[in-house]
Design a protein around this motif. Structure first.
Motif, short mmCIF file in Angstrom:
data_model
loop_
_atom_site.label_atom_id
_atom_site.label_comp_id
_atom_site.label_asym_id
_atom_site.label_seq_id
_atom_site.Cartn_x
_atom_site.Cartn_y
_atom_site.Cartn_z
N PHE A 32 -17.01 -4.10 9.89
CA PHE A 32 -15.51 -3.88 10.14
C PHE A 32 -15.24 -2.37 9.99
CE2 PHE A 32 -11.02 -2.81 8.48
CZ PHE A 32 -10.49 -3.33 9.58
N ILE A 33 -15.67 -1.85 8.96
CA ILE A 33 -15.49 -0.38 8.62
C ILE A 33 -16.20 0.25 10.11
CG2 ILE A 33 -16.41 1.60 7.54
CD1 ILE A 33 -15.96 -0.26 4.75
N VAL A 76 -9.89 5.29 8.11
CA VAL A 76 -10.89 4.23 8.09
C VAL A 76 -10.68 3.36 6.54
CG1 VAL A 76 -13.13 3.17 8.35
CG2 VAL A 76 -12.25 4.98 9.66
N TYR A 77 -10.83 3.99 5.55
CA TYR A 77 -10.64 3.64 4.13
C TYR A 77 -9.59 2.72 3.87
CZ TYR A 77 -15.06 6.62 3.90
OH TYR A 77 -15.93 7.17 4.18
N VAL A 129 -17.60 -6.54 5.85
CA VAL A 129 -16.78 -5.36 5.62
C VAL A 129 -17.44 -4.17 6.27
CG1 VAL A 129 -16.11 -3.77 3.76
CG2 VAL A 129 -15.82 -6.44 3.42
N VAL A 171 -6.19 -4.40 5.90
CA VAL A 171 -6.76 -5.35 6.55
C VAL A 171 -7.40 -6.44 5.53
CG1 VAL A 171 -8.51 -6.46 8.30
CG2 VAL A 171 -6.91 -4.35 8.65
N VAL A 172 -8.22 -5.83 4.56
CA VAL A 172 -8.89 -6.96 3.58
C VAL A 172 -7.90 -7.38 2.83
CG1 VAL A 172 -10.59 -7.15 1.80
CG2 VAL A 172 -11.47 -5.71 3.78
N THR A 181 -8.96 -0.53 5.99
CA THR A 181 -9.94 -1.43 5.51
C THR A 181 -9.03 -2.13 4.36
OG1 THR A 181 -11.83 -0.12 6.18
CG2 THR A 181 -12.16 -1.86 4.37
N THR A 182 -8.52 -1.39 3.53
CA THR A 182 -7.77 -1.73 2.29
C THR A 182 -6.54 -2.75 2.78
OG1 THR A 182 -8.26 0.20 0.81
CG2 THR A 182 -6.28 -1.43 0.35
N MET A 217 -14.03 -0.07 12.97
CA MET A 217 -12.54 0.82 12.56
C MET A 217 -12.94 2.30 12.95
SD MET A 217 -9.34 0.96 11.98
CE MET A 217 -9.35 -0.83 11.54
N SER A 268 -9.23 4.44 -2.29
CA SER A 268 -8.75 4.47 -0.92
C SER A 268 -7.54 5.36 -0.80
CB SER A 268 -8.87 3.50 0.16
OG SER A 268 -8.16 2.34 -0.20
N PRO A 290 -18.37 3.91 1.63
CA PRO A 290 -18.13 2.32 1.23
C PRO A 290 -19.48 1.76 0.87
CG PRO A 290 -17.09 3.04 3.34
CD PRO A 290 -17.80 4.22 2.70
#
Length: 202
Positions: free
Chosen positions: A183-184, A80-81, A180, A87-88, A84-85, A187, A46, A142
């Motif tokens: 979430f994606i 977005v990616y 996930v 937040v996760v 996500t990185t 997002m 990402s 993803p």
């Protein structure tokens, strides 16, 4: 303003490349180093994607061209990616022990670049207005990544993150994957909404 925005993006690209290189130089010295494992992490991928997106955006800006919609879609997906990185990692993985981690590189890739990228997309107006149908495009990469990771976990036993480990049971792993994915998608909807804002004109 355009000069400032371009300078910030160039710094972000250089910082991302430097952080990945620094971590790779350390990881590659390990006897267990495997390039497919190192570049198999969603974090690395990402960050590469967002760096490429910002670099291409810089090239378009230097040519004084208006950003084409397909680049805005790509940059939106990259945002977005990387979000996500961030937040996760900061919710599920912040306490996970990883060998040979370079602290400053870890912070850049998991905290500062995700934060900057979201702010860049939110604040600066030089991106096209995206549509909700573009969210489906955001989900392709993803989904492919998850399939590859699950296949590897079931065959050679390697998984990049603890919550994807088959030893948890595929029911638990499936729930994490679903979480996930949701979430994606959410997002993605948020990024599409942000594309319609014009907070700072560039």
């Amino acid at each position: 303003m355009r000069t400032l925005v371009n300078a910030l993006r160039l710094i972000a690209v250089i910082a991302t490349a430097s952080a990945i290189l620094a971590q790779w130089l350390v990881s590659s010295r390990s006897p267990e180093y495997n390039p497919f494992n190192f570049f198999g992490y969603f974090t690395i991928q990402s960050n590469i994607v967002i760096a490429v997106a910002l670099a291409v955006t810089l090239v378009v800006a230097f040519r004084s061209k208006r950003e084409p919609l397909r680049l805005s879609v790509f940059r939106g997906a990259a945002t977005v990616y990387i979000a996500t990185t961030g937040v996760v990692y900061n919710t599920l993985l912040t306490g996970a022990a990883v060998e040979n981690t370079v602290p400053w590189s870890n912070d850049v890739l998991h905290k500062w670049i995700p934060l900057y990228s979201v702010l860049d997309w939110l604040l600066f107006s030089d991106r096209g207005r995206l549509l909700l149908r573009h969210v489906w495009w955001f989900l392709i990469y993803p989904a492919v990544w998850l399939v590859v990771v699950l296949v590897r976990g079931a065959t050679d036993g390697w998984v990049p993150y603890p919550f994807l480990n088959p030893s948890l049971g595929y029911g638990v792993v499936a729930l994490y994957c679903l979480g996930v994915a949701v979430f994606i998608a959410l997002m993605g909807v948020l990024v599409v909404g942000m594309s319609r804002l014009r907070i700072v004109k560039v």
